[in-house]
Design an enzyme around this catalytic site. Structure first.
Site, PDB file in Angstrom:
ATOM      1  NE  ARG A  77      -8.252  -5.509 -67.925  1.00 44.52           N
ATOM      2  CZ  ARG A  77      -7.892  -5.820 -66.847  1.00 44.52           C
ATOM      3  NH1 ARG A  77      -8.399  -5.847 -65.568  1.00 44.52           N
ATOM      4  NH2 ARG A  77      -6.730  -6.397 -66.844  1.00 44.52           N
ATOM      5  CG  HIS A 121      -6.279 -11.488 -65.810  1.00 42.17           C
ATOM      6  ND1 HIS A 121      -7.208 -10.255 -65.892  1.00 42.17           N
ATOM      7  CD2 HIS A 121      -6.181 -11.876 -64.548  1.00 42.17           C
ATOM      8  CE1 HIS A 121      -7.139  -9.873 -64.583  1.00 42.17           C
ATOM      9  NE2 HIS A 121      -6.718 -10.863 -63.756  1.00 42.17           N
ATOM     10  CD  GLU A 166      -2.808  -6.830 -61.249  1.00 45.21           C
ATOM     11  OE1 GLU A 166      -2.300  -7.654 -60.338  1.00 45.21           O
ATOM     12  OE2 GLU A 166      -3.224  -5.686 -60.786  1.00 45.21           O
ATOM     13  CG  ASN A 294      -5.166  -3.409 -62.735  1.00 48.17           C
ATOM     14  OD1 ASN A 294      -5.523  -2.718 -63.458  1.00 48.17           O
ATOM     15  ND2 ASN A 294      -4.733  -4.918 -62.754  1.00 48.17           N
ATOM     16  CE1 TYR A 296      -6.468  -4.564 -57.907  1.00 47.10           C
ATOM     17  CE2 TYR A 296      -8.674  -4.059 -56.552  1.00 47.10           C
ATOM     18  CZ  TYR A 296      -8.063  -4.375 -57.748  1.00 47.10           C
ATOM     19  OH  TYR A 296      -8.535  -5.161 -58.868  1.00 47.10           O
ATOM     20  CD  GLU A 352      -7.900  -5.987 -62.164  1.00 45.73           C
ATOM     21  OE1 GLU A 352      -7.538  -6.168 -60.937  1.00 45.73           O
ATOM     22  OE2 GLU A 352      -7.323  -6.613 -62.980  1.00 45.73           O
TER      23      GLU A 352
HETATM   24  N1  LIG Z   1       2.155  -3.554 -57.615  1.00 45.23           N
HETATM   25  N2  LIG Z   1       2.002  -4.534 -56.810  1.00 45.23           N
HETATM   26  N3  LIG Z   1       1.730  -5.106 -56.073  1.00 45.23           N
HETATM   27  C1  LIG Z   1       0.891  -6.234 -56.033  1.00 45.23           C
HETATM   28  C2  LIG Z   1      -0.602  -5.848 -55.585  1.00 45.23           C
HETATM   29  C3  LIG Z   1      -1.239  -7.179 -56.252  1.00 45.23           C
HETATM   30  C4  LIG Z   1      -2.636  -6.630 -55.544  1.00 45.23           C
HETATM   31  N4  LIG Z   1      -3.592  -7.694 -56.448  1.00 45.23           N
HETATM   32  C5  LIG Z   1      -3.860  -7.436 -57.412  1.00 45.23           C
HETATM   33  O1  LIG Z   1      -3.351  -6.437 -57.988  1.00 45.23           O
HETATM   34  C6  LIG Z   1      -5.083  -8.187 -58.015  1.00 45.23           C
HETATM   35  C7  LIG Z   1      -5.373  -7.746 -59.522  1.00 45.23           C
HETATM   36  C8  LIG Z   1      -5.847  -8.866 -60.399  1.00 45.23           C
HETATM   37  O2  LIG Z   1      -5.858  -8.472 -61.695  1.00 45.23           O
HETATM   38  C9  LIG Z   1      -7.111  -9.767 -60.253  1.00 45.23           C
HETATM   39  O3  LIG Z   1      -7.505 -10.816 -61.312  1.00 45.23           O
HETATM   40  C10 LIG Z   1      -7.471  -9.655 -58.676  1.00 45.23           C
HETATM   41  O4  LIG Z   1      -8.893 -10.463 -58.765  1.00 45.23           O
HETATM   42  C11 LIG Z   1      -7.514  -8.472 -58.187  1.00 45.23           C
HETATM   43  C12 LIG Z   1      -7.929  -8.349 -56.718  1.00 45.23           C
HETATM   44  O5  LIG Z   1      -6.809  -9.086 -55.814  1.00 45.23           O
HETATM   45  C13 LIG Z   1      -6.227  -7.557 -58.366  1.00 45.23           C
END
Ligand SMILES: N=[N+]=NCCCCNC(=O)[C@@H]1[C@H]2[C@H](O)[C@@H](O)[C@H](O)[C@@H](CO)[C@@H]12
Length: 446
Positions: A77, A121, A166, A294, A296, A352
């Site tokens: 991706r 992105h 996102e 996505n 985390y 992700e």
């Molecule tokens: N719902 N909600 N709340 C917001 C939570 C945000 C958390 N960070 C992400 O999701 C970013 C995503 C991004 O695509 C990638 O470009 C970033 O490198 C990763 C790591 O940070 C993750």
């Protein structure tokens, strides 16, 4: 201990994003992006880091694809940098920028790796920001024209497309919290950006249908944090529901599937929604082929009358990653299962999932056991979700390579491949070797 198999043809892959790995942001006629501007504005990025070099993928893409092949990845991706294609966001095409992605796709196919493209992105052409960016209603046409050109140029070889990565982070981290490009702090703009991204997404989906790509599938990639009520009190339960519907997939899927914003968003945040937003809902309500999730981390939400959303985030006291995010695999299952129950998407991809840890090179190796443990626990939850009816078709680990982690610069490492930024040497971490075995066996022992 038992062996659990994933479905046949499950698409195991890794994910990246253009500004985070490519470097050479202005090479070969590319235009500036809002992230090039934002990272070159002092004070925005830790240690004054920029994406000028990153992981030098623009020049090293063949080496990186060879690494993907060595690890046995089935899919990759990646995102297209809009300003490489349209240096001014619209109008003049940059042939050399298009050539890079042509060659990238051909190299992936040659290696037997399925491309999975994200059209946006976060690296918006800076000239479009000068016209208001995502806060300008015209961006729906600008984005759809860019998307259509990409469908025409790569649609003969690429079947899987995601419009936006996102959009919640784009809208609120970029336009309300001010921590991401373009660095705005205005809640009305944040909701207007939410709305225009939905308009742009659905206009691009219609262009995709017109392009008639054989076996083509298009979707959207949404950020999610598992929000559980801090107690069984009705106040905390309501606060958690509001957080979920505003912060996670419902904010975008409710308009796409049902033609309106979620109930709690309309109840608590109606003041901030664009005037007459409902007039656009007919065009936003456009069928998609998959939802990209996505995920985390998760948190607890406690009622808080002083918060605009009526709630505040509370930690559980669980182990954390280097980002300070609590490790909560159960939340991965809840998000996946909740998605299937609430919207019943035709297909789901984890676009992700991963973790940042303090990776160190020891005798030429990186023993990132914490990352293996994180991934193993999340794979177990993904398998449970599939068993419970989630139409999960693939998983992309974030990330293939250590890369530019937005406002944190290069201080956070998410890769299954270590990047020495001084030499650009790559080292497959223990997690990358472990992941190769999972892919090869298409199973997990737990
Ligand atoms: N719902 N909600 N709340 C917001 C939570 C945000 C958390 N960070 C992400 O999701 C970013 C995503 C991004 O695509 C990638 O470009 C970033 O490198 C990763 C790591 O940070 C993750």
């Amino acid at each position: 201990m038992s062996t659990k198999y994933f479905p046949k043809d499950f698409l195991w892959g890794a994910a990246t994003a253009s500004y985070q790995i490519e470097g050479s942001p202005l090479a070969d006629g590319a235009g500036s992006s809002i992230w090039h501007r934002f990272s070159h504005t002092p004070g925005n990025i830790l240690n004054g880091d920029t994406g000028d070099v990153a992981a030098d993928h623009y020049r090293r893409y063949k080496e990186d694809i060879a690494l993907m092949k060595e690890m046995g990845l089935k899919g990759y991706r990646f995102s297209i940098a809009w300003p490489r294609i349209y240096p001014y966001g619209k109008g003049k095409i940059n042939v050399k920028g298009m050539d890079f992605y042509d060659r990238l796709v051909d190299e992936l196919l040659e290696a037997g790796i399925t491309p999975f493209i994200t059209l946006y992105h976060w690296d918006l052409p800076a000239t479009l920001q000068d016209l208001g960016g995502w806060a300008n209603r015209d961006i729906a046409c600008w984005f759809a024209d860019y998307a259509d050109y990409m469908f025409q140029r790569l649609g003969d070889r690429v079947e899987n497309w995601s419009t936006l990565n996102e959009p919640w982070v784009v809208a609120f981290v970029g336009h309300l919290f001010g921590e991401h490009a373009p660095g705005m702090k205005d809640i009305y703009s944040a909701f207007l950006v939410t709305h225009n991204q939905l308009r742009a997404h659905s206009k691009a989906v219609r262009a995709f249908r017109e392009a008639n790509i054989a076996n083509g599938k298009i979707g959207i990639t949404l950020s999610n944090t598992s929000h559980d009520p801090a107690t069984d009190s009705m106040e905390d339960k309501i606060a958690a529901k509001v957080a979920h519907e505003w912060n996670n997939y419902p904010l975008f899927l409710h308009p796409i599937y049902y033609g309106d914003y979620p109930d709690t968003v309309k109840e608590f945040l109606k003041e901030y929604l664009p005037k007459n937003y409902y007039k656009d809902m007919e065009e936003i309500k456009e069928e998609i082929d998959f939802v990209g999730i996505n995920y985390y981390s998760g948190d607890l939400v406690k009622f808080d009358p002083d918060s605009p959303l009526g709630g505040k985030s509370v930690k559980r006291g669980l182990p954390k990653t280097e980002m300070g995010w609590e490790i909560y695999p159960e939340g991965f299952y809840k998000i996946l299962k909740g998605l299937q129950d609430e919207y019943n998407p035709k297909e789901v991809y984890v676009t992700e999932n991963g973790a940042a840890f303090d990776d160190k090179v020891e005798n030429g190796e990186v023993h990132d056991h914490k990352r293996i443990d994180y991934l193993k626990k999340h794979f177990e939850m993904a398998h449970k979700a599939i068993e419970d009816g989630v139409k999960l078709k693939g998983y992309f680990v974030w990330s293939l390579l250590d890369n530019f982690e937005w406002a944190f610069g290069y201080s956070k490492r998410f890769g299954i491949v270590y990047v020495d930024y001084n030499t650009q040497k790559r080292i497959i971490k223990d997690s990358g070797k472990w992941y190769s075995q999972i892919i090869k066996n298409n199973s997990l022992d737990f």
